[in-house]
Design a protein around this motif. Structure first.
Motif: not given
Length: 177
Positions: A27-39
Motif C-alpha cells: 500500500a505504501e509503494g502504491m501511494k508513492k507510485l500515485e504521488e509520482k504520477l501526480a507530480f
C-alpha cells in the motif's frame, strides 16, 4: 482510472503465476507510485510545456535545437506517464497486516543462513517495484526471492544465482513493519 487489485494475505504459487504480468506492491509503494504520477502529470508537464513555449519563441522550428529537445523531453515524459498509469492499473496491492508468516511470501521478512559459510542475513521480500537490494529489500522476481517463496522455517532452499548455486536455510519468517 481503474483501481488496482487488492490482495488480502498471501499469494499461492498459482496466483503468483497467474498474475505474473501484474506487479506486486505494498500500500505504501502504491501511494508513492500515485504521488509520482501526480507530480509528472502536473508539475513536470507544466515545466515541459513552458520549455516548448520558450523554444517556439526562438523562431524557425525546422532548425531549432531547443524545440527539438523540448519535444523529445515531452515524448519521454508522456511515455513515462503512460507506463506508470499502466503499472498502477495492473498492480496487485499486498495488504501487509494480513500477510501470514507460515511461509515466505511478499510482505514478509525472512532471516536465512547461507549453508556454505554459516553467515546469516535478513531480507524483506517485496514486489519488483519496491526492491532495493543494497538495503536487503529483494524482489519476488529475483533468483533468491523466487526460490524462497512458499517455503517454511527449517527448509533448505537451493538457489540458482548468476554466480552459481547456493543453499539457504530459512531460520525465521516475520511480518514487515
Amino acid at each position: 482510472m481503474r483501481r488496482p487489485f487488492q490482495k488480502e494475505g498471501n499469494f499461492t504459487m498459482s496466483e503468483l503465476h497467474e498474475n505474473q504480468n501484474r506487479k506486486v506492491v505494498s500500500a505504501e509503494g502504491m501511494k508513492k507510485l500515485e504521488e509520482k504520477l501526480a507530480f509528472l502529470t502536473t508539475t513536470r508537464r507544466a515545466e515541459v510545456a513552458e520549455k516548448l513555449n520558450v523554444a517556439r519563441g526562438y523562431g524557425d522550428l525546422s532548425e531549432n535545437a531547443e524545440y527539438d529537445a523540448a519535444k523529445d523531453e515531452q515524448a519521454n515524459l508522456e511515455r513515462e506517464i503512460m507506463e506508470l498509469e499502466a503499472t498502477i492499473r495492473s498492480a496487485v496491492i499486498i495488504s501487509d497486516e494480513n500477510v501470514s508468516t507460515d511461509k515466505v511470501n511478499v510482505g514478509t521478512n525472512v532471516r536465512v543462513k547461507y549453508v556454505e559459510d554459516n553467515e546469516e542475513e535478513e531480507y524483506a521480500l517485496v514486489g519488483a517495484l519496491e526492491s532495493d537490494p543494497m538495503n536487503n529489500r529483494i524482489s519476488n522476481e529475483c533468483p533468491v526471492g523466487m526460490a524462497l517463496l512458499g517455503h517454511q522455517v527449517g527448509d533448505v532452499v537451493d538457489v540458482e544465482t548468476p554466480d552459481g548455486f547456493i543453499q539457504l536455510e530459512i531460520l525465521e519468517i516475520s511480518r514487515q513493519d
